[in-house]
Design a protein around this motif. Sequence first.
Motif, PDB file in Angstrom:
ATOM      1  N   TRP A  35       0.818  -1.225   0.000  1.00 18.59           N
ATOM      2  CA  TRP A  35       0.000   0.000   0.000  1.00 18.59           C
ATOM      3  C   TRP A  35       0.852   1.275   0.000  1.00 18.59           C
ATOM      4  CZ3 TRP A  35      -0.235   3.495   4.159  1.00 18.59           C
ATOM      5  CH2 TRP A  35      -1.209   4.494   4.030  1.00 18.59           C
ATOM      6  N   ARG A  72       2.367 -11.164   4.950  1.00 24.36           N
ATOM      7  CA  ARG A  72       1.469 -10.133   4.425  1.00 24.36           C
ATOM      8  C   ARG A  72       0.013 -10.554   4.478  1.00 24.36           C
ATOM      9  NH1 ARG A  72       2.337  -8.361  -1.514  1.00 24.36           N
ATOM     10  NH2 ARG A  72       4.407  -8.003  -0.635  1.00 24.36           N
ATOM     11  N   HIS A  76      -0.907  -3.219   4.375  1.00 26.24           N
ATOM     12  CA  HIS A  76      -1.102  -1.812   4.752  1.00 26.24           C
ATOM     13  C   HIS A  76      -0.166  -1.334   5.853  1.00 26.24           C
ATOM     14  CE1 HIS A  76      -4.344  -1.672   2.051  1.00 26.24           C
ATOM     15  NE2 HIS A  76      -4.973  -0.651   2.591  1.00 26.24           N
ATOM     16  N   LEU A  92      -0.958 -13.921   2.331  1.00 24.34           N
ATOM     17  CA  LEU A  92      -2.190 -14.635   2.727  1.00 24.34           C
ATOM     18  C   LEU A  92      -3.420 -14.167   1.957  1.00 24.34           C
ATOM     19  CD1 LEU A  92      -1.448 -14.488   6.555  1.00 24.34           C
ATOM     20  CD2 LEU A  92      -1.070 -16.413   5.046  1.00 24.34           C
ATOM     21  N   GLY A 111      -6.611 -15.511   7.961  1.00 21.37           N
ATOM     22  CA  GLY A 111      -5.550 -14.525   8.224  1.00 21.37           C
ATOM     23  C   GLY A 111      -5.218 -13.575   7.102  1.00 21.37           C
ATOM     24  N   VAL A 133     -11.299   1.992   9.989  1.00 22.85           N
ATOM     25  CA  VAL A 133     -12.196   2.882   9.255  1.00 22.85           C
ATOM     26  C   VAL A 133     -11.994   2.854   7.739  1.00 22.85           C
ATOM     27  CG1 VAL A 133     -12.387   4.407  11.265  1.00 22.85           C
ATOM     28  CG2 VAL A 133     -10.682   4.920   9.502  1.00 22.85           C
ATOM     29  N   THR A 137      -8.027  -2.072   4.393  1.00 20.02           N
ATOM     30  CA  THR A 137      -6.963  -2.415   5.357  1.00 20.02           C
ATOM     31  C   THR A 137      -7.017  -3.912   5.688  1.00 20.02           C
ATOM     32  OG1 THR A 137      -7.436  -0.272   6.363  1.00 20.02           O
ATOM     33  CG2 THR A 137      -5.976  -1.722   7.593  1.00 20.02           C
ATOM     34  N   THR A 148      -8.314   0.198  16.229  1.00 20.75           N
ATOM     35  CA  THR A 148      -9.222   1.261  16.659  1.00 20.75           C
ATOM     36  C   THR A 148     -10.133   1.635  15.494  1.00 20.75           C
ATOM     37  OG1 THR A 148      -7.702   3.004  15.955  1.00 20.75           O
ATOM     38  CG2 THR A 148      -7.502   2.243  18.224  1.00 20.75           C
ATOM     39  N   VAL A 198       2.316 -16.791  12.329  1.00 21.65           N
ATOM     40  CA  VAL A 198       1.345 -16.406  11.301  1.00 21.65           C
ATOM     41  C   VAL A 198      -0.046 -16.825  11.785  1.00 21.65           C
ATOM     42  CG1 VAL A 198       0.654 -16.617   8.893  1.00 21.65           C
ATOM     43  CG2 VAL A 198       3.067 -16.872   9.523  1.00 21.65           C
ATOM     44  N   VAL A 199      -0.891 -15.879  12.058  1.00 17.62           N
ATOM     45  CA  VAL A 199      -2.255 -16.205  12.489  1.00 17.62           C
ATOM     46  C   VAL A 199      -3.064 -16.561  11.246  1.00 17.62           C
ATOM     47  CG1 VAL A 199      -4.352 -15.364  13.596  1.00 17.62           C
ATOM     48  CG2 VAL A 199      -2.115 -14.740  14.528  1.00 17.62           C
ATOM     49  N   TYR A 415       0.741   3.801  19.646  1.00 15.91           N
ATOM     50  CA  TYR A 415       0.030   2.660  19.071  1.00 15.91           C
ATOM     51  C   TYR A 415       0.905   2.086  17.951  1.00 15.91           C
ATOM     52  CZ  TYR A 415      -3.662   0.300  16.340  1.00 15.91           C
ATOM     53  OH  TYR A 415      -4.411  -0.610  15.636  1.00 15.91           O
TER      54      TYR A 415
HETATM   55  C1  LIG Z   1      -5.421   3.231   4.874  1.00 15.67           C
HETATM   56  C2  LIG Z   1      -5.165   2.764   6.274  1.00 15.67           C
HETATM   57  C3  LIG Z   1      -6.149   2.915   7.222  1.00 15.67           C
HETATM   58  C4  LIG Z   1      -5.924   2.465   8.524  1.00 15.67           C
HETATM   59  N1  LIG Z   1      -6.915   2.624   9.449  1.00 15.67           N
HETATM   60  C5  LIG Z   1      -6.734   2.109  10.683  1.00 15.67           C
HETATM   61  C6  LIG Z   1      -7.783   2.174  11.639  1.00 15.67           C
HETATM   62  O1  LIG Z   1      -8.851   2.695  11.384  1.00 15.67           O
HETATM   63  N2  LIG Z   1      -7.560   1.625  12.851  1.00 15.67           N
HETATM   64  C7  LIG Z   1      -6.385   1.019  13.166  1.00 15.67           C
HETATM   65  O2  LIG Z   1      -6.251   0.521  14.276  1.00 15.67           O
HETATM   66  N3  LIG Z   1      -5.372   0.965  12.284  1.00 15.67           N
HETATM   67  C8  LIG Z   1      -5.523   1.497  11.063  1.00 15.67           C
HETATM   68  N4  LIG Z   1      -4.500   1.445  10.169  1.00 15.67           N
HETATM   69  C9  LIG Z   1      -3.212   0.877  10.573  1.00 15.67           C
HETATM   70  C10 LIG Z   1      -3.280  -0.629  10.387  1.00 15.67           C
HETATM   71  O3  LIG Z   1      -3.799  -1.190  11.574  1.00 15.67           O
HETATM   72  C11 LIG Z   1      -1.878  -1.198  10.132  1.00 15.67           C
HETATM   73  O4  LIG Z   1      -1.351  -0.599   8.991  1.00 15.67           O
HETATM   74  C12 LIG Z   1      -1.935  -2.719   9.986  1.00 15.67           C
HETATM   75  O5  LIG Z   1      -0.627  -3.199  10.071  1.00 15.67           O
HETATM   76  C13 LIG Z   1      -2.525  -3.131   8.669  1.00 15.67           C
HETATM   77  O6  LIG Z   1      -2.636  -4.511   8.603  1.00 15.67           O
HETATM   78  P1  LIG Z   1      -2.366  -5.323   7.262  1.00 15.67           P
HETATM   79  O7  LIG Z   1      -2.729  -6.699   7.556  1.00 15.67           O
HETATM   80  O8  LIG Z   1      -2.977  -4.645   6.095  1.00 15.67           O
HETATM   81  O9  LIG Z   1      -0.821  -5.105   7.159  1.00 15.67           O
HETATM   82  P2  LIG Z   1       0.363  -5.959   6.552  1.00 15.67           P
HETATM   83  O10 LIG Z   1       1.234  -4.917   5.959  1.00 15.67           O
HETATM   84  O11 LIG Z   1      -0.077  -7.066   5.702  1.00 15.67           O
HETATM   85  O12 LIG Z   1       1.028  -6.542   7.858  1.00 15.67           O
HETATM   86  C14 LIG Z   1       1.319  -5.701   8.948  1.00 15.67           C
HETATM   87  C15 LIG Z   1       2.085  -6.456  10.020  1.00 15.67           C
HETATM   88  O13 LIG Z   1       1.298  -7.525  10.499  1.00 15.67           O
HETATM   89  C16 LIG Z   1       1.944  -8.769  10.278  1.00 15.67           C
HETATM   90  N5  LIG Z   1       0.944  -9.711   9.788  1.00 15.67           N
HETATM   91  C17 LIG Z   1       0.123  -9.563   8.731  1.00 15.67           C
HETATM   92  N6  LIG Z   1      -0.694 -10.612   8.645  1.00 15.67           N
HETATM   93  C18 LIG Z   1      -0.386 -11.434   9.654  1.00 15.67           C
HETATM   94  C19 LIG Z   1      -0.895 -12.677  10.093  1.00 15.67           C
HETATM   95  N7  LIG Z   1      -1.913 -13.280   9.477  1.00 15.67           N
HETATM   96  N8  LIG Z   1      -0.344 -13.235  11.192  1.00 15.67           N
HETATM   97  C20 LIG Z   1       0.677 -12.637  11.845  1.00 15.67           C
HETATM   98  N9  LIG Z   1       1.190 -11.454  11.464  1.00 15.67           N
HETATM   99  C21 LIG Z   1       0.658 -10.864  10.384  1.00 15.67           C
HETATM  100  C22 LIG Z   1       3.015  -8.492   9.248  1.00 15.67           C
HETATM  101  O14 LIG Z   1       4.109  -9.335   9.419  1.00 15.67           O
HETATM  102  C23 LIG Z   1       3.386  -7.049   9.533  1.00 15.67           C
HETATM  103  O15 LIG Z   1       4.343  -6.971  10.554  1.00 15.67           O
HETATM  104  C24 LIG Z   1      -4.690   1.879   8.880  1.00 15.67           C
HETATM  105  C25 LIG Z   1      -3.696   1.748   7.910  1.00 15.67           C
HETATM  106  C26 LIG Z   1      -3.932   2.185   6.629  1.00 15.67           C
HETATM  107  C27 LIG Z   1      -2.846   2.045   5.619  1.00 15.67           C
END
Ligand SMILES: Cc1cc2nc3c(=O)[nH]c(=O)nc-3n(C[C@H](O)[C@H](O)[C@H](O)COP(=O)(O)OP(=O)(O)OC[C@H]3O[C@@H](n4cnc5c(N)ncnc54)[C@H](O)[C@@H]3O)c2cc1C
Length: 465
Positions: A35, A72, A76, A92, A111, A133, A137, A148, A198-199, A415
């Motif tokens: 992202w 991944r 995000h 995933l 996951g 929100v 994501t 949150t 990895v969850v 956070y």
């Molecule tokens: C547009 C946008 C909006 C957002 N809005 C909010 C919001 O409203 N509230 C909030 O709390 N946060 C918000 N966030 C922050 C968000 O919580 C983090 O960016 C979070 O890491 C995104 O998760 P992802 O699975 O997309 O990330 P990824 O980039 O896929 O992974 C993030 C981290 O989690 C780990 N991970 C991913 N999947 C797994 C899995 N299945 N098991 C174990 N580890 C894993 C990865 O190793 C990495 O360290 C936002 C982020 C963005 C970019």
Amino acid sequence: MTRGIEEVYLALRRQFRGDLLRPGDGEYADARVIWNGMVARKPGLIARCTNVADVQLAVRTAAASGVLTAIRCGGHSLAGFSSCDDGLVIDLSRMRAVSVDGETRLARFEGGCLLGNIDTATQKLGLAFPSGVVSHTGAAGLVLGGGTGWLNRLHGLSCDNVAGFTIVIGDGSVARANSKENPELFWALRGGGGNFGVVTDFEVHLHPVSSVLFGAGMCFGDDIPAIVQHWRDFMPNAPDNLRWGISLTISPQTENVPAQLRGRPAASQSLVWIGDPDKGRAFVDRALSLCNPIAVTKSELSFLSLQTMADAEFPHGRRYYTKSGYLKSLNDRDIRRMVQALETIPSPASQIELSYLGGAAARVAADETAFGDRSSPFIVNLLGNWSDPAEDSANISWIRELFAELRPSMTPGVYVNFMSGDEQDRVPEAYRERWDRLVAIKTHYDPDNFFRLNQNVRPQKSSQS
Ligand SMILES: Cc1cc2nc3c(=O)[nH]c(=O)nc-3n(C[C@H](O)[C@H](O)[C@H](O)COP(=O)(O)OP(=O)(O)OC[C@H]3O[C@@H](n4cnc5c(N)ncnc54)[C@H](O)[C@@H]3O)c2cc1C
């Protein structure tokens, strides 16, 4: 391809059921993109898993070879942790199944789910999971870090609503974590991020919510600090049903904003009332009667509309940089400083996001989960958002300078999901009194720090940084 990743590829090829994508393969170019456009990495191999067995195989093989591995879900991570150069990405995105039980109000999701996958499935039964929100994501990263969103004042953080996890740990075995099985791991997974494995499956509690009362408006000029002061003074006594947030930003070039106010510093408010709309109307009306707001809207929205409302504000591929902190209270000097900073904001898409936690999320005891501070209700997120790489330096400097000025008023804590990739020194600060317990659990479940592309909790005696 380095020798290590070549070995992983050859070992996986025999039994892996999903896709194995290498540089040069047709789908690789799209699959490697995450992202945040600031993070353009080129993994040596992307293993797109289809099931738990694929995840186990990928983890076991990569751990044995010592190849750097990213996990991944939605990609995000603001810090870009879900990719790496030359190493392996365990992707995933083909694991997005959701099942919902309307009677027990429990859902299970895989996951790789995005928030939108969960909302779409749960709303069919008028139920909702408290999450974030923006619907694109990833749920895994969000929930594991805390989570949150609009519902957390009424129903707690995302991680507070998890009943259990299924996880593949560093030796490739599968474990359950809930209040009875592996309770320490269960504690750590609720806030401790992707540090432990990895969850592959989340079991979560749902709540009946299908529509909300929504209001929005924008204040300008001297009304900007005034509305922030009203908000600050009101929120500590606000009902849990109300989530009222303010973004200090630049007003958009849209028709509902008078021409002379477009492109000007503004305080953009959004209010959501969850519950009986007749009870909420007085709160929304009152907030939107203060400080001469323009472009006022009030409506009842479906939960799905609410959850997708901000999707276009944060598109894939732009450049993002973030700093975040907590405050016990918000003083007038800091409010003035934030408003002044709007005069020099390098990108109109950037914003200073002010939110107030409190409510159910703050009533969970500090030691009940690994999630960081719940006692400082004001949250300031400095969200840099721009498109031209030539403007990286101006945008990053603007965030860093403003953060440095606000920092003395902030309480220790942050956070983890709103941290950038250059803040590893703040990870112990994020967890504070929970840090030693997290290190002990990390040392037990991932002694070699195989899962280290995250806001990393280093195990004792690990040589991996
Ligand atoms: C547009 C946008 C909006 C957002 N809005 C909010 C919001 O409203 N509230 C909030 O709390 N946060 C918000 N966030 C922050 C968000 O919580 C983090 O960016 C979070 O890491 C995104 O998760 P992802 O699975 O997309 O990330 P990824 O980039 O896929 O992974 C993030 C981290 O989690 C780990 N991970 C991913 N999947 C797994 C899995 N299945 N098991 C174990 N580890 C894993 C990865 O190793 C990495 O360290 C936002 C982020 C963005 C970019």
